[in-house]
Design an enzyme around this catalytic site. Structure first.
Site, PDB file in Angstrom:
ATOM      1  N   CYS A   1      12.958  -4.745  -0.961  1.00 56.56           N
ATOM      2  CA  CYS A   1      12.196  -5.505  -1.965  1.00 56.56           C
ATOM      3  C   CYS A   1      12.664  -5.134  -3.371  1.00 56.56           C
ATOM      4  O   CYS A   1      12.605  -3.979  -3.779  1.00 56.56           O
ATOM      5  CB  CYS A   1      10.718  -5.175  -1.816  1.00 56.56           C
ATOM      6  SG  CYS A   1       9.695  -5.735  -3.184  1.00 56.56           S
TER       7      CYS A   1
ATOM      8  N   CYS B   1      15.743  -8.196  -0.757  1.00 53.15           N
ATOM      9  CA  CYS B   1      14.853  -9.348  -0.641  1.00 53.15           C
ATOM     10  C   CYS B   1      14.639  -9.917  -2.038  1.00 53.15           C
ATOM     11  O   CYS B   1      14.085  -9.241  -2.904  1.00 53.15           O
ATOM     12  CB  CYS B   1      13.504  -8.991  -0.020  1.00 53.15           C
ATOM     13  SG  CYS B   1      12.411 -10.441   0.053  1.00 53.15           S
TER      14      CYS B   1
ATOM     15  N   TYR C   1       9.034  -2.847 -10.590  1.00 46.47           N
ATOM     16  CA  TYR C   1       7.679  -2.514 -11.018  1.00 46.47           C
ATOM     17  C   TYR C   1       6.943  -1.538 -10.110  1.00 46.47           C
ATOM     18  O   TYR C   1       6.302  -0.613 -10.590  1.00 46.47           O
ATOM     19  CB  TYR C   1       6.836  -3.791 -11.135  1.00 46.47           C
ATOM     20  CG  TYR C   1       5.366  -3.486 -11.351  1.00 46.47           C
ATOM     21  CD1 TYR C   1       4.891  -3.165 -12.615  1.00 46.47           C
ATOM     22  CD2 TYR C   1       4.466  -3.475 -10.284  1.00 46.47           C
ATOM     23  CE1 TYR C   1       3.549  -2.849 -12.812  1.00 46.47           C
ATOM     24  CE2 TYR C   1       3.127  -3.160 -10.484  1.00 46.47           C
ATOM     25  CZ  TYR C   1       2.674  -2.844 -11.745  1.00 46.47           C
ATOM     26  OH  TYR C   1       1.363  -2.519 -11.932  1.00 46.47           O
TER      27      TYR C   1
ATOM     28  N   CYS D   1      11.018 -13.874  -3.968  1.00 48.92           N
ATOM     29  CA  CYS D   1      10.192 -14.328  -5.090  1.00 48.92           C
ATOM     30  C   CYS D   1      11.031 -14.920  -6.215  1.00 48.92           C
ATOM     31  O   CYS D   1      10.504 -15.540  -7.131  1.00 48.92           O
ATOM     32  CB  CYS D   1       9.310 -13.184  -5.596  1.00 48.92           C
ATOM     33  SG  CYS D   1      10.239 -11.758  -6.180  1.00 48.92           S
TER      34      CYS D   1
ATOM     35  N   ASN E   1       1.847  -0.371   5.630  1.00 47.05           N
ATOM     36  CA  ASN E   1       2.187  -0.937   4.324  1.00 47.05           C
ATOM     37  C   ASN E   1       3.027  -2.164   4.581  1.00 47.05           C
ATOM     38  O   ASN E   1       4.107  -2.067   5.154  1.00 47.05           O
ATOM     39  CB  ASN E   1       2.970   0.092   3.498  1.00 47.05           C
ATOM     40  CG  ASN E   1       3.520  -0.509   2.205  1.00 47.05           C
ATOM     41  OD1 ASN E   1       2.959  -1.453   1.663  1.00 47.05           O
ATOM     42  ND2 ASN E   1       4.618   0.035   1.728  1.00 47.05           N
ATOM     43  N   GLY E   2       2.531  -3.326   4.154  1.00 52.85           N
ATOM     44  CA  GLY E   2       3.313  -4.542   4.334  1.00 52.85           C
ATOM     45  C   GLY E   2       2.447  -5.717   4.727  1.00 52.85           C
ATOM     46  O   GLY E   2       1.229  -5.677   4.602  1.00 52.85           O
TER      47      GLY E   2
ATOM     48  N   SER F   1       4.896   0.111 -17.723  1.00 49.24           N
ATOM     49  CA  SER F   1       5.842  -0.561 -16.825  1.00 49.24           C
ATOM     50  C   SER F   1       7.154  -0.942 -17.506  1.00 49.24           C
ATOM     51  O   SER F   1       8.157  -1.138 -16.827  1.00 49.24           O
ATOM     52  CB  SER F   1       5.182  -1.793 -16.206  1.00 49.24           C
ATOM     53  OG  SER F   1       4.639  -2.637 -17.206  1.00 49.24           O
TER      54      SER F   1
ATOM     55  N   CYS G   1       5.314 -14.153  -2.723  1.00 51.85           N
ATOM     56  CA  CYS G   1       5.717 -13.048  -1.856  1.00 51.85           C
ATOM     57  C   CYS G   1       4.893 -13.102  -0.581  1.00 51.85           C
ATOM     58  O   CYS G   1       3.670 -13.126  -0.634  1.00 51.85           O
ATOM     59  CB  CYS G   1       5.516 -11.699  -2.542  1.00 51.85           C
ATOM     60  SG  CYS G   1       5.984 -10.338  -1.445  1.00 51.85           S
TER      61      CYS G   1
ATOM     62  N   CYS H   1       0.845  -1.191   0.000  1.00 53.80           N
ATOM     63  CA  CYS H   1       0.000   0.000   0.000  1.00 53.80           C
ATOM     64  C   CYS H   1       0.879   1.240   0.000  1.00 53.80           C
ATOM     65  O   CYS H   1       2.098   1.133  -0.041  1.00 53.80           O
ATOM     66  CB  CYS H   1      -0.868   0.032   1.251  1.00 53.80           C
ATOM     67  SG  CYS H   1      -1.949  -1.396   1.417  1.00 53.80           S
TER      68      CYS H   1
ATOM     69  N   GLY I   1      -1.933   1.865  -4.612  1.00 50.48           N
ATOM     70  CA  GLY I   1      -3.203   1.305  -4.164  1.00 50.48           C
ATOM     71  C   GLY I   1      -4.379   2.080  -4.702  1.00 50.48           C
ATOM     72  O   GLY I   1      -4.399   3.302  -4.603  1.00 50.48           O
TER      73      GLY I   1
ATOM     74  N   ASP J   1       9.194  -5.715 -21.109  1.00 54.10           N
ATOM     75  CA  ASP J   1       8.322  -5.438 -19.963  1.00 54.10           C
ATOM     76  C   ASP J   1       9.097  -5.700 -18.681  1.00 54.10           C
ATOM     77  O   ASP J   1      10.179  -6.283 -18.692  1.00 54.10           O
ATOM     78  CB  ASP J   1       7.033  -6.270 -20.024  1.00 54.10           C
ATOM     79  CG  ASP J   1       5.889  -5.621 -19.231  1.00 54.10           C
ATOM     80  OD1 ASP J   1       6.094  -4.538 -18.630  1.00 54.10           O
ATOM     81  OD2 ASP J   1       4.782  -6.202 -19.209  1.00 54.10           O
ATOM     82  N   ASP J   2       8.491  -5.266 -17.571  1.00 51.80           N
ATOM     83  CA  ASP J   2       9.185  -5.374 -16.289  1.00 51.80           C
ATOM     84  C   ASP J   2       9.179  -6.792 -15.732  1.00 51.80           C
ATOM     85  O   ASP J   2      10.141  -7.228 -15.116  1.00 51.80           O
ATOM     86  CB  ASP J   2       8.536  -4.439 -15.265  1.00 51.80           C
ATOM     87  CG  ASP J   2       7.100  -4.854 -14.963  1.00 51.80           C
ATOM     88  OD1 ASP J   2       6.245  -4.730 -15.868  1.00 51.80           O
ATOM     89  OD2 ASP J   2       6.839  -5.353 -13.862  1.00 51.80           O
TER      90      ASP J   2
END
Ligand code: 5GP
Ligand code: MG
Length: 470
Positions: A245, A447, A251, A450, A107-108, A292, A391, A7, A33, A354-355
């Site tokens: 992250c 991190c 992105y 993913c 956020n998280g 993106s 994730c 968020c 968001g 693309d990303d």
């Protein structure tokens, strides 16, 4: 199902009404968001709040924002989820306590929230929502009450119990706090409002909109209080290594933001440059997937010498294809959102940038679109490595079976399989090493969960990351 996502958050301590600044800051964070928005301010001994569904400028009326008094406040934009907009999940959350009203925007994603919830249920606690943010605020208040009402101690003790990602802004009575998890998974930065005041926000692009001067990033593990004199750092409990992250750079964040000292735009163009070196291809034109893939495409074009052209045109009034459930609906939305530009594509060998590829639906449709518009060849180049693992920290990629790339395969095999299923001539993903170099931080400080490199915190049934050391 647990409700929490990536968020956008903002907090302000000022000497004049802050709701309008929070409103504009949230608009700058809108990409983080779109499901709902909320603002809470402290005024005359209590917290006042406005909430609404949809985009920030639709969530509130002008009068609601103007009439929201108070020089201290926080705001939140919530990421859309397939579960829909449960009004109980709209933030900021507000609860009353011995220390006065407490408001929180988060956020998280808290990895151990179900354990904490079960434990607290066992002690007779009850909750109003399934949101892990409610668990955070309840634990903070509980720990505060056991620490003579001291919010700093309460926050510190709560941090000892929370596992996962959290960037927080809080009103505790008339005080404004901000907190970043010890790994710094989510971004958070601090700025100076002129002529007076302090602001914290998820991304520096929100500071720019307010004309605020960037001061610094909130440190991983830091508990910071915004006061009339300055930002008071009460404590920093950083982990030995951070875990920023990587997907924020790939992105999620806006390209004009600078996160933890690194421009998102520069990181993206470097990813594109790395791709051009790692997966070169003979072609006539580089085409970005807007928006993106733009910065990645620019970098690819620079290194390869292949000109970049706008081969796909985006309808800027159509949103939210990523989260749409039914594939038929998604398909229609996609052809509304993106259309091929024949003047660029017809008879050409196209490199499409693309990303990321998550499920592969977007890319499959775009490749088909380009072929229909007369592309002779379509070579797909992706600015992140294959997404292989869920994730747990708030990005919307949550189950293994949704990913088009499967783990435990050689890079060539993944590329060949994905190329086949999206009908591309070739597919190339930037390598993990190329990505990390593009972001410009040590792999040990990112991190990469993913990407199947292990997670920075403990996650049930998953492997924690192995640090490589210096
Ligand atoms: P796929 O169709 O492969 O599942 O999705 C990949 C596409 O969705 C890419 O174009 C990427 O830009 C976008 N994307 C990736 N992650 C997210 C996300 O968390 N939210 C939204 N809205 N889009 C995303
Ligand atoms: Mg996209």
């Amino acid at each position: 199902l647990q409700a929490s996502e990536s968020c956008g958050i903002i907090g302000i301590f000022s000497s004049r009404q802050c709701s309008i600044d929070i409103f504009y800051g949230l608009r700058a964070l809108q990409h983080r968001g779109q499901e709902s928005a909320g603002i809470a301010t402290f005024h005359e001994d209590s917290v006042h709040r406005i909430l609404g569904p949809g985009l920030v400028h639709n969530a509130f009326t002008r009068d609601q924002v103007r009439n929201l008094n108070g020089a201290r406040g926080i705001g939140h934009v919530r990421y859309p989820t397939t579960g829909g907009a449960d009004p109980r999940n709209i933030q900021p959350l507000v609860v009353s306590s011995l220390a006065g009203d407490v408001a929180l925007a988060h956020n998280g994603d808290i990895v151990n929230s179900s354990d904490l919830r079960n434990e607290l249920h066992g002690k007779g606690w009850s909750f109003l929502s399934r949101s892990d943010s409610e668990i955070i605020v309840r634990i903070i208040i509980h720990e505060m009450s056991r620490s003579n009402g001291d919010p700093v101690l309460g926050i510190q003790k709560a941090m000892d119990r929370l596992v996962g990602s959290y960037a927080l802004v809080m009103l505790v009575g008339d005080r404004v706090f901000t907190v970043r998890d010890p790994h710094g998974i989510k971004p958070l930065c601090l700025g100076q409002l002129s002529p007076f005041g302090l602001v914290v926000a998820s991304e520096s692009c929100a500071l720019d909109v307010l004309g605020a001067r960037f001061l610094r990033d909130v440190a991983p593990g830091e508990v910071l209080e915004l006061t009339a004199e300055r930002a008071v750092s009460h404590s920093v409990r950083a982990s030995p290594n951070t875990a920023h992250c990587m997907f924020e750079y790939v992105y999620f964040s806006r390209p004009d933001s600078v996160l933890d000292g690194r421009s998102v735009y520069k990181a993206r163009t470097e990813m594109g440059r790395a791709l051009a070196r790692e997966f070169p291809v003979e072609a006539d034109v580089v085409v970005p997937v807007p928006d993106s893939g733009r910065a990645h495409a620019l970098g690819f074009s620079e290194v390869s010498g292949i000109p970049m052209r706008e081969g796909l045109i985006k309808n800027r009034y159509v949103h939210r294809t990523f989260i749409m459930g039914e594939s038929e609906k998604r398909k229609r939305a996609m052809s509304l959102k993106l259309t091929p530009n024949r003047a660029v594509i017809q008879g050409k060998r196209v490199v499409l940038l693309d990303d990321s590829i998550v499920r592969g639906t977007t890319m499959g449709q775009i490749v088909q679109m380009l072929r229909k518009a007369g592309a002779m060849e379509v070579h797909v180049r992706i600015g992140s490595p294959p997404i292989l693992s869920p994730c747990y920290y708030g990005i919307d990629m949550k189950t293994r079976d949704q990913f088009i790339a499967k783990p435990n395969q050689k890079r060539e095999a993944i590329c060949a399989k994905v190329a086949k299923s999206i009908n591309a001539n070739t597919v190339g993903y930037v390598t993990v090493e190329g990505l990390v170099r593009a972001i410009g931080k040590s792999e040990d400080d990112m991190c990469l969960g993913c990407l199947a490199r292990g997670y920075p915190t403990s996650v049930p049934k998953e492997r924690t990351r192995k640090l490589r050391g210096k």
